[in-house]
Each structure stands twice: as C-alpha cells, then as structure tokens.
Scaffold this active site. Structure first.
Site, short mmCIF file in Angstrom:
data_model
loop_
_atom_site.label_atom_id
_atom_site.label_comp_id
_atom_site.label_asym_id
_atom_site.label_seq_id
_atom_site.Cartn_x
_atom_site.Cartn_y
_atom_site.Cartn_z
N CYS A 182 15.70 -2.44 -16.48
CA CYS A 182 14.76 -3.11 -15.85
C CYS A 182 15.19 -3.64 -14.47
O CYS A 182 14.08 -4.18 -13.81
CB CYS A 182 14.40 -4.43 -16.88
N HIS A 318 12.53 -12.77 -13.47
CA HIS A 318 12.36 -11.81 -14.29
C HIS A 318 11.37 -12.19 -15.29
O HIS A 318 10.38 -11.20 -15.44
CB HIS A 318 13.73 -11.44 -14.94
N HIS A 357 5.00 -5.80 -18.05
CA HIS A 357 6.49 -5.29 -17.49
C HIS A 357 6.56 -4.11 -17.28
O HIS A 357 6.12 -3.26 -17.90
CB HIS A 357 7.56 -5.58 -18.60
#
Length: 603
Positions: A182, A318, A357
C-alpha cells in the site's frame, strides 16, 4: 542533459495526472474533494448478476455490494500508442491506463519527451499480488504463455510496468518498478527524488496503478478483518469498522526546484523532504504496523526537510479506518511531531473516505490531494466523520479532523503539509510538502501575433483537442497568450494530424478555432494531415489584417513555420516559440484520448 547534484534539495512537482473513482482528472478529483463527495458505487442485484456474480454470493449476508469503480477501466487509445487491437486486449488494463496517465502527466508539465535531452525516469508500481487480468483469463493465457518473445505475459507482469511506459513514451532515464504494497507509489516518489539527487535522472515520473479485475464486484467482510461491513470508509471516526479497496492511477512529474525555476515551469508544489524505512520484526505480526517504525520515518523526513513541524498545517494520513490502524498511526504522528502543547493546530484527513483504498496508488493519490490543497489554499471536509474514535489520542498531539470546507490562509511561512503511507510488510513512507514559491513577475510579452500549433493522431482527436482549447482560451480571466503558445508548441508531441492558428490574443484564437470547427472560412489558420497528400490552406490573411506591430518579414516567417508544421515537418521548438525566453509553462488541455474498449471474454 544531466545537471548533477550530490546532496538533497527541494524538488518541484511540475506535472500531475490521475484517474480515481468518480474523477477522470485532477480537476474533477479536486471538485469532488471540496464538495465532500463519496465516490463509492453501491450495486443492485441486477447489476451484479449482469457482471457474472453468482446468486449464492448475492444471498450471503456479509457480501458487501459496493466498490470504488474506475470509469472506462477497460478502454484504451491503442492507435496513439501503436498497439494492435490484439495486443491491447492481451495487456492488463492497469498497464494501459498507466501509459495514458503518464502521457497526460508529461503534457501537464509541458514536456515533449521526443524533443528534450533530459533523462526522464519512471518509478512506479502496480496493484494486486498477481495480475488480476491474467488470473481472470487464465485459460486463454495458458495457450499463449511462452510462445514467443512478445508473449502476452509481458503486458501483465508487474516487472514490465515502468519499462513499458519508458518504451511507449521514449523515456531514457532509470525505469524502476516498485512494490511495497500500500505504500508503493509514495515510496516511488521518494526513490524518484533520490534519482534526481544523484543525477541519474533530470526529471522523473512517479506513481502507481491498480485496476481490480473482475471490476464490477462487491466483497466479503467478516468480523475481525480489515474490510468495512457497510461499504463506507470512516477514518478516525468512532464508527470506523474497516476499509474497502478500489481502482485508480496517479502520477506526478518531478524536477529539481532550482531547475524548474530557471526553466520557468509551472510548479504545483515543492517536496521539501522524504523518507522510507521498514518496521523490522519487532511488532505483533508481519501485517501489523509499528509505531516505532512510523516515528522513525516521519522524523527522518522532517530532518531532511529541515523545518519546524509546528509549521505543518495538514497531514494526509494513511487513514484506513481499521480498528488498530488509525489509533496507532495518530500515536506515531503525535510522537514524531512532538507538539503536545499545540492541540488543534494541524488538520488531519484521509482521502480513503472519498475514494476507498486504492492499494498501490493510494500514496500518490493522497499526495495529489495535499498538493491541490496547498495550491488553492483550501482544506476540504473530511467526510464520514462525526465522533472521534475514543481509541485515538487527539488530546496528546496537535491533530484534529477538519469537518467543513474552509480556507487555509498563509501565515508567516509557506503553507506546508505532509503525507503518510504504510505498506503491509512494514515499508513506511513520509513526504513533506510546501506550497510553490510565488513566481517572479515576468517581463511583459509584446502584444503581437503568435502561432498556436495543435496535433493529434487522427482527425477526430484533433477536433476534440480544438474544442478543449476553445474552452481554455475563453476562460476568464483570459490566459496569457504568449504562455499558451509557448507551452502548446514546445511541450506536446508532434503527431500526424495538425493545425496551426495565427492570432493576436487568446480571444481571437478561440474565435478562429470555432470558425474552423463550424466549417466557416477561418482567417489565418492552416490545417493538414502530414500522412495525406492533401494539405488545405485556409484563407491566408491579407497583410492589412495583421497586428500593426508585426513586421511583414515576421508575419511571413510565421506563415512559413505554420505551413512547415502542417505539412508534417519536425519543426524545432525554438522556431515554434519564436525564440522567446520569457514565457512560462502553464497547465493546458491534455490529449483527448480516443479510448476504445479492449478486453478478453471471461471464461
């Protein structure tokens, strides 16, 4: 043309491109952010049935019928990139959209890779652990894998993402595929900055891509995992129960700040410092995050930027809205910033609330959000947030979640923001951003006739491009005509269908372009196809209509350059720009891709 550097220095972001759920470009993305738009698609059963989802899945209580979708994810301008329909169909959509967005980002920066001596690097990564596209069509691929040196796996293996872009766009700097889960795309930004420091590259593209295949699908969410059971992502909120994954692509173009200033580039924002590291093994599990690792990454980035953390007004976190993730991240940020006495001084947010995401792309999408905030001086609302998560220590640090759109005024220092990205496996990345410096006042450009040269791969694309330029030229306030011509003429690849217009200002050029599209006789405008034997010249103007400040010799030279251009000659940038050195690069319409659906039938 390498201009070597041996120590860290500020890096300018001079170009950007993105496609994310609900937005085809960064302008639409910014509008959605400011409006507090949640770009999550909620399916009805008929949509999912039509997409091939089985009836038994639809009946499962924990099957969530939602996803952040990418419009036209399977479309591609194969002709522009010289792909056959067959080759395009065999290529993973995430590689195809990456090439298109790389083209857009370079155009946004005003760079024609075919007419620059600069070494342009590519640092980027793709989503998923294996090509979803290859896996979904395994039977068809199995018949072709290894058959020739150009086997279909070359368009699906992530090893070839960056090098395919370098090949397609004629980029000669380092070409490196990055994979850190990620945090991939923000790590790519850091590595691209390092390549600028060492002189390996003069400019660099950095970003990522992720297109989930099958695309029109929901997901299973079970108690205790990281997936949202409701299809919403609620970072920092008391009701946060997880995240959901989607598709997107995003890139930035980077250049040493001093070079960008000297070259009069348009600067979106400045990277003051960045850092990456890994948590190591001292944590609960391989997939868990580590407060200590995050603290080290943030403090290293702050040290590289050489700024007081108290001057940072926003952190793009994040922020996955998972049970453990958000509290640990804010704990790490509190420790790294060490500003316990400055409660409420720094806003915090996460773009995942808006678009989900986006896996390997998440870091650069977050970066572009922060860049736009710095550029326009606005803090967008953090959506899906009502009550602070009681497990997050907002009392022990400077951070607060901004609920409403508001202005972000300048203080006694430039606006500053930072971006945080965490990858499963422990690779952390942090980037410190600063608002672009105010450009020095440019010397006034002479009011005189100038050429605007446009080109495309085919006639339909050229006409679409003309429409885009008409809209840009008719904007208010009117764009600086000299800067428009300089950027368009020197910062775009010269393709086979061409048009050149001679005008005294933006308004006049827009009128003449409208006349051309409408089929009316256009004054001082030439059009032609360099691959065709027919070259039409439309109403070359009488000298009396020319700007009186122009000499007859100069006008004749401009006409000659225009005719050379539309006849397909490779006209030097210095001739197209008239040799002017006082013009600036400005954001202009990018190429109107003629995107056609390409894909393999799912077995």
């Amino acid at each position: 043309m390498s201009r070597h550097r041996t120590a860290p220095f500020p890096v300018a972001i001079i170009g950007m491109s993105c496609r994310v759920p609900g937005a085809r470009n960064y302008a639409e993305f910014w509008r959605n952010l400011c409006n507090g738009t949640e770009s999550i698609h909620f399916f009805n059963d008929d949509e999912l049935r039509a997409a091939g989802v089985a009836e038994d899945a639809l009946a499962v209580p924990h099957y969530v019928k939602a996803a952040p979708l990418l419009d036209d994810y399977d479309c591609f301008d194969a002709q522009l990139f010289r792909y056959s329909p067959k080759k395009a169909a065999w290529t993973d959509p995430q590689q195809r959209v990456f090439m298109e967005c790389a083209w857009e980002a370079l155009e946004d920066a005003g760079i024609d890779p075919h007419r620059t001596s600069d070494a342009i690097g590519v640092y980027a990564g793709g989503g998923g652990s294996i090509s979803d596209y290859l896996f979904a069509h395994a039977d068809q691929f199995r018949e072709h894998l290894g058959a020739t040196a150009s086997s279909p796996h070359l368009g699906n293996d992530k090893d070839f993402l960056a090098t395919h872009a370098s090949y397609a766009l004629n980029l000669r700097g380092p070409s490196v595929t990055v994979q850190t889960a990620c945090s991939t795309s923000l790590v790519a930004v850091h590595l691209a900055c390092q390549s600028l420091y060492t002189g390996d590259a003069d400019l660099a593209l950095a970003g990522g891509t992720c297109v989930r295949i099958p695309h029109l699908r929901g997901y299973y969410a079970r108690n205790g995992d990281i997936f949202s059971p409701e299809g919403h992502c609620r970072p920092f909120d008391a009701d946060a129960r997880g995240t959901l994954f989607g598709s997107g692509v995003a890139l930035v173009v980077l250049k040493p700040l001093d070079h960008a200033l000297a070259d009069r580039d348009h600067i979106w924002a400045v990277i003051r410092g960045s850092a990456i590291n890994n948590d190591g093994g001292e944590k609960l599990s391989y997939t868990a995050s580590s407060v200590e690792g995050q603290v080290r990454a943030v403090r290293t980035a702050l040290a590289a930027a050489a700024i007081d953390p108290a001057t940072i007004g926003y952190v793009e976190a994040h922020g996955t809205a998972t049970t453990l993730g958000d509290p640990l991240e804010v704990q790490a940020l509190n420790r790294a910033f060490d500003l316990a006495g400055s409660r409420g001084s720094c806003a915090i947010g996460s773009v995942k609330a808006n678009v989900g995401h986006l896996e390997s792309v998440a870091g650069v999408v977050a970066l572009i959000k922060a860049v736009l905030m710095l550029k326009y001086g606005v803090l967008p609302p953090s959506i899906n947030f009502d009550t602070p998560n009681p497990r997050i220590d907002f009392e022990g640090g400077p951070f607060f979640v901004n609920r409403e759109r508001c202005d972000w005024p300048r203080q006694d220092h430039p606006r500053r923001a930072s971006v945080n990205a965490l990858g499963i496996g422990g690779t952390n990345a942090h980037v410190i951003l600063e608002a672009a410096p105010e450009p020095t006042p440019a010397a006034a450009t002479e009011a005189t006739s100038r050429l605007l040269c446009l080109s495309a791969r085919n006639e339909a694309a050229l006409r679409d491009l003309i429409h885009r330029y008409v809209q840009a030229l008719e904007a208010r306030p009117a764009p600086d005509w000299a800067n428009v011509c300089h950027t368009a003429n020197t910062g775009r690849t010269q393709l086979s269908w061409r048009l050149a217009v001679l005008a005294d200002n933006a308004e006049q050029a827009a009128l003449r372009l409208r006349d051309f599209v409408a089929g009316r006789e256009a004054v001082q405008l030439w059009a032609g196809n360099s691959k065709d034997s027919r070259h039409d010249v439309f109403s070359q103007p009488p000298t009396s209509e020319a700007n009186l400040s122009d000499s007859a010799e100069r006008l004749e030279l401009l006409k000659q350059v225009a005719q050379e251009f539309v006849l397909g000659q490779e006209v030097a940038s210095t001739r197209l720009s008239g040799g002017e050195r006082i013009c600036r690069k400005v954001p202009l319409p990018t190429y109107p891709f003629r995107r056609v659906r390409h894909g393999l039938a799912t077995s």
